[in-house]
Design an enzyme around this catalytic site. Sequence first.
Site, PDB file in Angstrom:
ATOM      1  CE  LYS A 191     121.322  20.105 -21.028  1.00 49.51           C
ATOM      2  NZ  LYS A 191     122.523  19.408 -20.519  1.00 49.51           N
ATOM      3  CG  ASP A 247     114.833  29.536  -8.598  1.00 49.90           C
ATOM      4  OD1 ASP A 247     114.925  30.282  -7.612  1.00 49.90           O
ATOM      5  OD2 ASP A 247     114.246  28.440  -8.579  1.00 49.90           O
TER       6      ASP A 247
END
Length: 367
Positions: A191, A247
């Site tokens: 990000k 995850d």
Amino acid sequence: MPKIALLPGDGIGKEVVREAVKILLAVGKRYNLDFVFEEGLIGGSAYDATSSPLPPKTIDLCLGADAVLLGAVGGPKWDDLPGNLRPEAGLLGIRKALGLYANLRPARVFPGLTGASPLKEKVVSGIDILVIRELTGGIYFGEPRGREKLVSGGTKAYDTMVYTTEEVRRIAELAFEIAAKRCGRVTSVDKANVLESSRLWREVVRQVHQRYPDVVLTEMYVDNCAMQLVRDPGQFDVILTTNLFGDILSDEAAMLTGSLGMLPSASLGGSVGLYEPVHGSAPDIAGENKANPLATILSAAMLLRYSLGLHQEAQAIEDAVEAALLAGYRTLDIAAGSCQVVSTSQMGDLVAGFIRQGSQPGKAGAL
Ligand code: IPM
Ligand code: MG
């Protein structure tokens, strides 16, 4: 004699590990291998027995083994414990204690299972994605973290997302090495448009990439990646990403394959590898003999391949899983159409049977 530490953990963890052991014994019989199994406590059941989700004895057991096979941890019973005593702290603790910084989560659609995916068959058929998740850094372990009462009233709680050059370098290197042996494509997911730690991640991944000119590197923001995974999953080969993003994206990638119950994983980087299904402890079906043991059985195959160098034996497990699926056997989570629904232990027996027969994928008898 290879020694395998078994950490069944909580919920369905116990049931699925039992089936994986059944499979390893069948492989042992067919290939003349003697495995030694030793069981240890982790998670909520460890907390109940010892007041710690990761007793020191468990760490010693793992460090003295050739590999570790883990089931799952967690459950509503332990949800109100403080963070450091929760079952999940046991899992994070063993990853850290064993130095397992690299988590490999292969999401591949088995030939018999395209119909079980919630996505259209033409979108998922043939996908073979490897999510490589950084496992001992990032926001899972970053300091400071905590809670403070505010004088103005209320509370503030915070976590820290942090990466060092070295942490990114070693996982990036592994991703390029592995991609070079697959289809030669790495998508690095971050990000970087918002997060400083992601900007460092990008810089380091680019530097490491210079040493792997034959591998194609693509960079993608995590929100876009979440979307691309359902729009066109076929574009991915290796997805390299941080602990938190990995995850989340690995659960999404798992679902492409039909069920979270199909996805195995290997955690590597230290002296002993740890293998576990990606799914959790599923307390709602625990003890009912309904869980899908295939993710754990496939994790056992990864254990043979990566920790013990037993490639043929690992392949035998994967072929037997494929044979059981092609023959139409399904646990509830992947049931669709005219299949035969079987229990956890029946699925274990079936796969063990195909291993004994030495079945080839595609050669199993239909129902
Ligand atoms: C996983 C799990 C764990 C994680 C939990 C149980 C701590 O979701 O292995 O993906 O977040 O790493
Ligand atoms: Mg998860």
